[in-house]
Write a protein that holds these residues in place. Structure first.
Motif, PDB file in Angstrom:
ATOM      1  N   SER A   1      48.875  34.458  62.116  1.00 11.44           N
ATOM      2  CA  SER A   1      49.004  35.615  63.126  1.00 11.44           C
ATOM      3  C   SER A   1      50.281  36.478  62.826  1.00 11.44           C
ATOM      4  CB  SER A   1      49.111  35.247  64.288  1.00 11.44           C
ATOM      5  OG  SER A   1      50.046  34.493  64.704  1.00 11.44           O
ATOM      6  N   ASP A   2      51.365  35.671  62.257  1.00 11.06           N
ATOM      7  CA  ASP A   2      52.576  36.446  61.897  1.00 11.06           C
ATOM      8  C   ASP A   2      52.670  36.636  60.435  1.00 11.06           C
ATOM      9  OD1 ASP A   2      53.209  36.235  64.664  1.00 11.06           O
ATOM     10  OD2 ASP A   2      54.173  33.955  64.404  1.00 11.06           O
ATOM     11  N   VAL A   3      51.819  36.471  59.437  1.00 14.68           N
ATOM     12  CA  VAL A   3      51.785  36.685  58.270  1.00 14.68           C
ATOM     13  C   VAL A   3      51.046  37.967  57.821  1.00 14.68           C
ATOM     14  CG1 VAL A   3      51.414  35.753  55.993  1.00 14.68           C
ATOM     15  CG2 VAL A   3      52.119  34.357  57.586  1.00 14.68           C
ATOM     16  N   LYS A   4      51.626  38.971  56.991  1.00 15.09           N
ATOM     17  CA  LYS A   4      50.972  40.096  56.429  1.00 15.09           C
ATOM     18  C   LYS A   4      50.243  39.724  55.287  1.00 15.09           C
ATOM     19  CE  LYS A   4      52.974  42.433  59.362  1.00 15.09           C
ATOM     20  NZ  LYS A   4      52.754  41.869  60.722  1.00 15.09           N
ATOM     21  N   PHE A   5      48.715  39.988  55.094  1.00 20.87           N
ATOM     22  CA  PHE A   5      47.986  39.870  53.917  1.00 20.87           C
ATOM     23  C   PHE A   5      46.991  40.802  53.595  1.00 20.87           C
ATOM     24  CE2 PHE A   5      46.342  37.856  57.935  1.00 20.87           C
ATOM     25  CZ  PHE A   5      45.050  38.397  57.683  1.00 20.87           C
TER      26      PHE A   5
ATOM     27  N   PRO B   1      49.489  37.278  50.034  1.00 20.74           N
ATOM     28  CA  PRO B   1      48.272  36.609  50.038  1.00 20.74           C
ATOM     29  C   PRO B   1      47.343  37.425  50.149  1.00 20.74           C
ATOM     30  CG  PRO B   1      49.914  35.856  51.954  1.00 20.74           C
ATOM     31  CD  PRO B   1      50.352  37.245  51.572  1.00 20.74           C
ATOM     32  N   ILE B   2      46.147  37.055  49.312  1.00 19.95           N
ATOM     33  CA  ILE B   2      44.921  37.655  49.232  1.00 19.95           C
ATOM     34  C   ILE B   2      43.660  36.804  49.923  1.00 19.95           C
ATOM     35  CG2 ILE B   2      42.887  38.591  47.845  1.00 19.95           C
ATOM     36  CD1 ILE B   2      45.366  39.151  45.754  1.00 19.95           C
TER      37      ILE B   2
ATOM     38  N   TYR C   1      41.828  31.753  51.464  1.00 19.77           N
ATOM     39  CA  TYR C   1      42.801  32.143  50.440  1.00 19.77           C
ATOM     40  C   TYR C   1      42.179  32.109  49.167  1.00 19.77           C
ATOM     41  CZ  TYR C   1      46.971  31.917  47.710  1.00 19.77           C
ATOM     42  OH  TYR C   1      47.683  32.018  46.863  1.00 19.77           O
ATOM     43  N   VAL C   2      42.181  33.326  48.459  1.00 22.09           N
ATOM     44  CA  VAL C   2      41.829  33.311  46.993  1.00 22.09           C
ATOM     45  C   VAL C   2      42.862  33.635  46.016  1.00 22.09           C
ATOM     46  CG1 VAL C   2      39.645  34.347  47.837  1.00 22.09           C
ATOM     47  CG2 VAL C   2      41.185  35.874  47.078  1.00 22.09           C
ATOM     48  N   GLY C   3      44.105  33.823  46.517  1.00 24.26           N
ATOM     49  CA  GLY C   3      45.006  34.094  45.661  1.00 24.26           C
ATOM     50  C   GLY C   3      46.387  34.865  46.137  1.00 24.26           C
ATOM     51  N   THR C   4      47.345  35.031  45.326  1.00 23.50           N
ATOM     52  CA  THR C   4      48.677  35.812  45.839  1.00 23.50           C
ATOM     53  C   THR C   4      48.739  37.122  44.788  1.00 23.50           C
ATOM     54  OG1 THR C   4      49.827  33.953  46.869  1.00 23.50           O
ATOM     55  CG2 THR C   4      51.189  36.066  45.961  1.00 23.50           C
ATOM     56  N   LEU C   5      48.754  38.169  45.485  1.00 22.01           N
ATOM     57  CA  LEU C   5      48.821  39.469  44.437  1.00 22.01           C
ATOM     58  C   LEU C   5      50.560  39.782  44.547  1.00 22.01           C
ATOM     59  CD1 LEU C   5      47.416  42.199  43.415  1.00 22.01           C
ATOM     60  CD2 LEU C   5      47.902  43.047  45.621  1.00 22.01           C
TER      61      LEU C   5
ATOM     62  N   PRO D   1      43.280  41.216  37.442  1.00 22.52           N
ATOM     63  CA  PRO D   1      43.704  40.210  37.131  1.00 22.52           C
ATOM     64  C   PRO D   1      44.902  39.540  37.508  1.00 22.52           C
ATOM     65  CG  PRO D   1      43.242  41.572  35.253  1.00 22.52           C
ATOM     66  CD  PRO D   1      42.965  42.112  36.414  1.00 22.52           C
ATOM     67  N   ARG D   2      45.268  38.266  38.042  1.00 22.71           N
ATOM     68  CA  ARG D   2      46.567  37.979  38.403  1.00 22.71           C
ATOM     69  C   ARG D   2      47.207  37.033  37.367  1.00 22.71           C
ATOM     70  NH1 ARG D   2      43.008  37.553  42.774  1.00 22.71           N
ATOM     71  NH2 ARG D   2      42.639  35.496  42.657  1.00 22.71           N
ATOM     72  N   TYR D   3      48.679  37.380  37.296  1.00 23.41           N
ATOM     73  CA  TYR D   3      49.214  36.686  36.056  1.00 23.41           C
ATOM     74  C   TYR D   3      49.204  35.291  36.428  1.00 23.41           C
ATOM     75  CZ  TYR D   3      53.458  35.661  33.350  1.00 23.41           C
ATOM     76  OH  TYR D   3      54.281  35.106  32.662  1.00 23.41           O
ATOM     77  N   ARG D   4      49.814  35.008  37.697  1.00 22.24           N
ATOM     78  CA  ARG D   4      49.960  33.380  37.996  1.00 22.24           C
ATOM     79  C   ARG D   4      48.708  33.311  39.084  1.00 22.24           C
ATOM     80  NH1 ARG D   4      55.319  32.860  40.661  1.00 22.24           N
ATOM     81  NH2 ARG D   4      54.801  30.915  40.798  1.00 22.24           N
ATOM     82  N   ASP D   5      48.449  32.013  38.938  1.00 20.39           N
ATOM     83  CA  ASP D   5      47.373  31.441  39.832  1.00 20.39           C
ATOM     84  C   ASP D   5      48.218  30.474  41.057  1.00 20.39           C
ATOM     85  OD1 ASP D   5      45.143  30.739  41.033  1.00 20.39           O
ATOM     86  OD2 ASP D   5      44.428  29.216  39.624  1.00 20.39           O
ATOM     87  N   ILE D   6      48.496  31.258  41.960  1.00 17.03           N
ATOM     88  CA  ILE D   6      49.610  30.370  42.778  1.00 17.03           C
ATOM     89  C   ILE D   6      48.327  29.826  44.059  1.00 17.03           C
ATOM     90  CG2 ILE D   6      50.900  30.755  44.904  1.00 17.03           C
ATOM     91  CD1 ILE D   6      52.150  33.211  43.333  1.00 17.03           C
TER      92      ILE D   6
END
Length: 139
Positions: A11-15, A38-39, A46-50, A79-84
């Protein structure tokens, strides 16, 4: 110590959502001055981080694109460079310290993969400083 004590709740995180466009993500990231976000999918998984780098590398690889094309390109196609990887809420704080060295935040999920929040690097550092102060006061 369990990581749940350091979590910033969803609730306090932007995504952003993976069905959003690159332009929508850029505008949100610019507004909040984020370099990574976060995506989630429509179900809240959660599917990844942009990152800004992901967007820039995508635009570089598609040289014929201009800024207006970002209104048509979906995040799930970038495509995401890093898979977080996200970490379970049940993890101990000591187990996420290494992850925090290479990223500003660690995504946290429940047992079903549903995004429940993040643990920021600064919270981990604050926790470690508190431990050091406690140890010094005992000495």
């Amino acid at each position: 110590m369990n990581a749940a004590f350091l979590i910033t709740p969803k609730s306090d995180v932007k995504f952003v959502y993976d069905h959003w466009t690159i332009r929508q993500a850029l505008e949100k990231m610019e507004h909040y001055r984020y370099s990574a976000i976060p995506i989630l999918n429509k179900k809240g998984i959660y599917v990844g981080t942009l990152t800004e780098g992901d967007i820039l590398w995508n635009l570089k690889k598609n040289e014929d694109l201009d800024f207006w094309d970002t209104e048509k390109m979906l995040l799930k196609d970038v495509p995401r460079y890093r898979d977080i990887k996200a970490i379970s809420i049940d993890v101990e704080i000591e187990d996420i310290m290494e992850k925090s060295l290479s990223q500003n935040f660690v995504p946290i999920v429940d047992d079903s993969g549903v995004f429940i929040g993040i643990i920021r690097r600064r919270e981990i550092i604050s926790y470690l400083l508190k431990l050091r102060e406690e140890a010094q006061s005992k000495a």
